[in-house]
Design a protein around this motif. Structure first.
Motif, short mmCIF file in Angstrom:
data_model
loop_
_atom_site.label_atom_id
_atom_site.label_comp_id
_atom_site.label_asym_id
_atom_site.label_seq_id
_atom_site.Cartn_x
_atom_site.Cartn_y
_atom_site.Cartn_z
N LYS A 87 0.84 -1.20 0.00
CA LYS A 87 0.00 0.00 0.00
C LYS A 87 0.88 1.25 0.00
CE LYS A 87 -4.08 -2.03 2.21
NZ LYS A 87 -5.03 -1.94 3.34
N PRO A 88 0.34 2.36 -0.46
CA PRO A 88 1.17 3.57 -0.59
C PRO A 88 1.46 4.26 0.74
CG PRO A 88 -1.08 4.04 -1.27
CD PRO A 88 -1.01 2.57 -1.03
N TYR A 89 2.55 5.01 0.72
CA TYR A 89 2.93 5.86 1.85
C TYR A 89 2.38 7.26 1.56
CZ TYR A 89 5.93 8.65 4.95
OH TYR A 89 6.40 9.51 5.90
N ILE A 90 1.57 7.77 2.47
CA ILE A 90 1.08 9.14 2.36
C ILE A 90 1.22 9.79 3.73
CG2 ILE A 90 -0.92 10.64 1.93
CD1 ILE A 90 -1.97 8.59 -0.01
N MET A 91 1.96 10.88 3.77
CA MET A 91 2.20 11.58 5.03
C MET A 91 0.88 11.98 5.69
SD MET A 91 4.38 12.80 7.20
CE MET A 91 5.97 12.93 6.35
N GLY A 92 0.75 11.63 6.98
CA GLY A 92 -0.44 11.98 7.74
C GLY A 92 -1.54 10.95 7.68
N SER A 93 -1.38 9.89 6.88
CA SER A 93 -2.45 8.90 6.72
C SER A 93 -2.33 7.80 7.77
CB SER A 93 -2.39 8.28 5.32
OG SER A 93 -2.62 9.25 4.32
N THR A 94 -3.49 7.32 8.20
CA THR A 94 -3.55 6.23 9.18
C THR A 94 -4.38 5.06 8.68
OG1 THR A 94 -5.45 7.29 10.26
CG2 THR A 94 -3.26 7.82 11.13
#
Length: 280
Positions: free
Chosen positions: A179-186
């Motif tokens: 799955k992708p890395y997105i800053m601030g995502s949980t």
């Protein structure tokens, strides 16, 4: 007898010449005396008036002028002092602004340097990750036809190395790989590093702080040479860590690395952590 003998003469008798001269002399003398006295009186009055006017008015004029000059000098001096004070205040303000700007520029420079260093580190990790993935895929492809059963046994062994809550934790983490890395995502479709760790531990009923700095001190500090499945790994100093992941056993960890690689499973040798904490 003369015809005019009985006509009375109307002529006044002549005065003697000496008497006329005396009269004229007396009159002239009186006039001259009068003029002399009047002239002397006028001259005396004029002489008395002029000095009196000069001595009465000049001191007053000089005193007023001196007072005016003194007041002007005091005002000029006060203006100079005020100007000097304003100049000093303005100079101090300018110096303070210059110091503040210098400090801000230095802070911005450091922040920019840290950001570039982090991006470089992440880029290096991404390149290494891609190289490792290609090497791993080549090795798996070469060995798949020779020992498919051995590979299956290895996979089964990894899954069975953890039990109970640890197994639940590892299963969840492996389900997020790719799955992708997105800053601030949980989650659930994307995560950042601390968001993934927090979501994984929530599967087993453990609430963790949101950010990596706090997660690096959320449990008991343990040595990286004595890890257990489920230990939180961190990079950086405890309390100021910049990255976290979860140890899943077999010398590996799972973490949301960066926007280039997303969520991956890596060997510890790929990027050795600084420390670890145990929360289970």
């Amino acid at each position: 007898m003369s015809p005019n003998a009985h006509i009375t003469s109307h002529r006044k008798p002549r005065r003697p010449a000496s008497q006329s001269w005396v009269v004229r002399t007396g009159v002239a003398g009186g006039v001259l005396s009068t003029l002399a006295v009047a002239g002397a009186g006028s001259a005396s009055a004029s002489a008395n008036d002029k000095p009196t006017e000069a001595t009465m008015e000049m001191p007053a004029f000089n005193a007023d002028l001196a007072t005016s000059i003194a007041q002007s000098a005091v005002a000029t001096q006060q203006t100079a002092v005020d100007y000097q004070v304003r100049a000093q205040v303005e100079e101090a303000l300018d110096n303070a602004k210059a110091d503040a700007k210098k400090a801000k520029d230095e802070a911005d420079r450091k922040a920019e340097a840290e950001r570039k260093e982090k991006e470089k580190r992440e880029a290096d990790e991404a390149r290494a990750s891609r190289g490792g993935e290609r090497s791993s895929l080549g090795t798996k492809s070469a060995s798949a036809s020779d020992d498919e059963s051995g590979s299956s046994a290895s996979t089964t062994s990894k899954k069975s190395s953890a039990t109970g809550s640890a197994a639940t934790l590892v299963d969840f983490l492996r389900a997020q790989v790719g799955k992708p890395y997105i800053m601030g995502s949980t989650g659930p479709s994307a995560y950042d590093c601390s968001g993934l760790v927090m979501a994984a531990y929530s599967q087993i009923g453990i609430d963790l702080p949101r950010v990596s700095q706090d997660q690096s001190t959320a449990g008991t500090q343990v040595s990286t040479s004595n890890l257990q499945v489920g230990d939180i790994l961190y990079w950086g100093s405890a309390g100021s860590a910049y990255h976290v992941a979860v140890y899943v056993g077999g010398g590996k960890f799972i973490g949301a690395q960066n926007p280039s690689t997303g969520i991956v499973e890596r060997d510890m040798s790929y990027s050795p952590p600084t420390g670890a904490v145990r929360v289970m």
